[in-house]
Motif scaffolding. Structure first.
Motif, short mmCIF file in Angstrom:
data_model
loop_
_atom_site.label_atom_id
_atom_site.label_comp_id
_atom_site.label_asym_id
_atom_site.label_seq_id
_atom_site.Cartn_x
_atom_site.Cartn_y
_atom_site.Cartn_z
N TYR A 7 -14.62 3.76 -12.63
CA TYR A 7 -13.24 4.13 -12.22
C TYR A 7 -12.44 3.09 -11.43
O TYR A 7 -12.83 2.54 -10.38
N CYS A 8 -11.39 2.70 -12.09
CA CYS A 8 -10.68 1.57 -11.19
C CYS A 8 -9.15 1.80 -11.75
O CYS A 8 -8.73 2.40 -12.60
N GLY A 9 -8.21 0.92 -11.12
CA GLY A 9 -6.86 0.98 -11.34
C GLY A 9 -6.31 0.55 -12.74
O GLY A 9 -6.89 -0.42 -13.20
N SER A 10 -5.49 0.76 -13.38
CA SER A 10 -4.75 0.56 -14.68
C SER A 10 -3.68 -0.46 -14.22
O SER A 10 -2.89 -1.27 -14.94
N ALA A 11 -3.49 -0.90 -13.07
CA ALA A 11 -2.29 -1.52 -12.40
C ALA A 11 -2.90 -2.84 -11.66
O ALA A 11 -4.28 -2.94 -11.76
N THR A 12 -2.02 -3.93 -11.83
CA THR A 12 -2.53 -5.22 -11.30
C THR A 12 -1.85 -5.41 -10.06
O THR A 12 -0.64 -5.63 -10.18
N PRO A 13 -2.53 -5.20 -8.92
CA PRO A 13 -1.87 -5.45 -7.57
C PRO A 13 -1.73 -6.97 -7.35
O PRO A 13 -1.93 -7.87 -8.31
N THR A 14 -0.53 -7.25 -6.60
CA THR A 14 -0.12 -8.69 -6.53
C THR A 14 -1.12 -9.60 -5.70
O THR A 14 -1.00 -10.65 -6.01
N ASP A 15 -1.97 -8.80 -5.11
CA ASP A 15 -3.08 -9.44 -4.34
C ASP A 15 -4.17 -10.06 -5.19
O ASP A 15 -4.75 -9.07 -5.83
N PRO A 16 -4.42 -11.35 -5.85
CA PRO A 16 -5.35 -11.76 -6.63
C PRO A 16 -6.75 -11.28 -6.38
O PRO A 16 -7.55 -11.55 -7.43
N ARG A 17 -6.96 -10.87 -5.35
CA ARG A 17 -8.56 -10.62 -4.92
C ARG A 17 -8.98 -9.22 -5.79
O ARG A 17 -10.12 -9.28 -5.96
N TYR A 18 -8.02 -8.24 -6.10
CA TYR A 18 -8.27 -7.27 -6.97
C TYR A 18 -8.76 -7.42 -8.16
O TYR A 18 -9.67 -6.92 -8.67
N LEU A 19 -8.06 -8.26 -8.98
CA LEU A 19 -8.51 -8.71 -10.38
C LEU A 19 -9.62 -9.51 -10.40
O LEU A 19 -10.59 -9.48 -11.19
N GLU A 20 -9.92 -10.49 -9.55
CA GLU A 20 -10.99 -11.24 -9.15
C GLU A 20 -12.22 -10.21 -9.11
O GLU A 20 -13.32 -10.45 -9.43
N LEU A 21 -12.26 -9.28 -7.98
CA LEU A 21 -13.16 -8.18 -7.91
C LEU A 21 -13.69 -7.62 -9.27
O LEU A 21 -14.73 -7.51 -9.55
#
Length: 192
Positions: A7-21
């Protein structure tokens, strides 16, 4: 654990750490032979988890409601199941997985998290629920969960249902060692 509902967001936050995670989690799960059951979209963190797992040759099963096929840009690269609504989606997540892994996300992610916890309390499933508290994202939620228990809204038998860690490997180890709590369905009235 052969498969985890992620379970996780369908959005892409501006902080690139989240997508990398999200990519790191998808890669790690595939490398450990753990399949991913997820929301079926290509966008945001959910798309990053799925894409990374697929790239590493992992099993990825997407479950997406009809209404979200175009909104979340359905991922036809994975085994994709289109269901009627969110209720069917969450039931499929529970049926297809051996546990629940929660990454950062918004309201939908919280809905999925708390339903997994609630169903574990009741006894609809006995699967582990793991919360990856990356970057302190869930610090306040973990504190609130502790507060609910201290006030008495979470029974002592259920205080350990939400497993939170800041590192994926530690969280997966705890999830593998999970021992189901005594379900409300099996409690006597004086225990409630």
């Amino acid at each position: 654990m052969k498969r985890l509902a992620v379970y996780c967001g369908s959005a892409t936050p501006t902080d690139p750490r989240y997508l990398e995670l999200a990519r790191d989690v998808g890669t790690a799960l595939a490398e450990q032979g753990i399949g991913v059951v997820y929301g079926g979209g290509r966008l945001g963190l959910m798309g990053a988890v799925a894409g990374a797992a697929l790239h590493k040759g992992g099993e990825v099963i997407g479950v997406i409601p009809e209404a979200l096929v175009s909104a979340e840009v359905a991922n036809y690269d994975c085994e994709l199941t289109v269901v009627a609504d969110m209720h069917e989606r969450k039931a499929a997540f529970t049926r297809l997985s051996d546990g629940f892994l929660v990454l950062p996300g918004g309201v939908g992610t919280q809905d999925e998290l708390w339903e997994a916890i609630s169903w574990a309390q009741l006894g609809y499933h006995a699967k582990p629920v793991g919360l990856l508290n990356a970057f302190g994202f869930y610090d306040h939620l973990i504190a609130f969960n502790r507060h609910m228990a201290e006030v008495g809204f979470v029974r002592p038998a259920h205080t350990g249902l939400l497993m939170a860690e800041t590192e994926l490997d530690r969280l997966l180890d705890r999830m593998r060692a999970h021992q189901p709590a005594r379900a409300i369905f099996h409690m006597k009235s004086e225990e409630l």
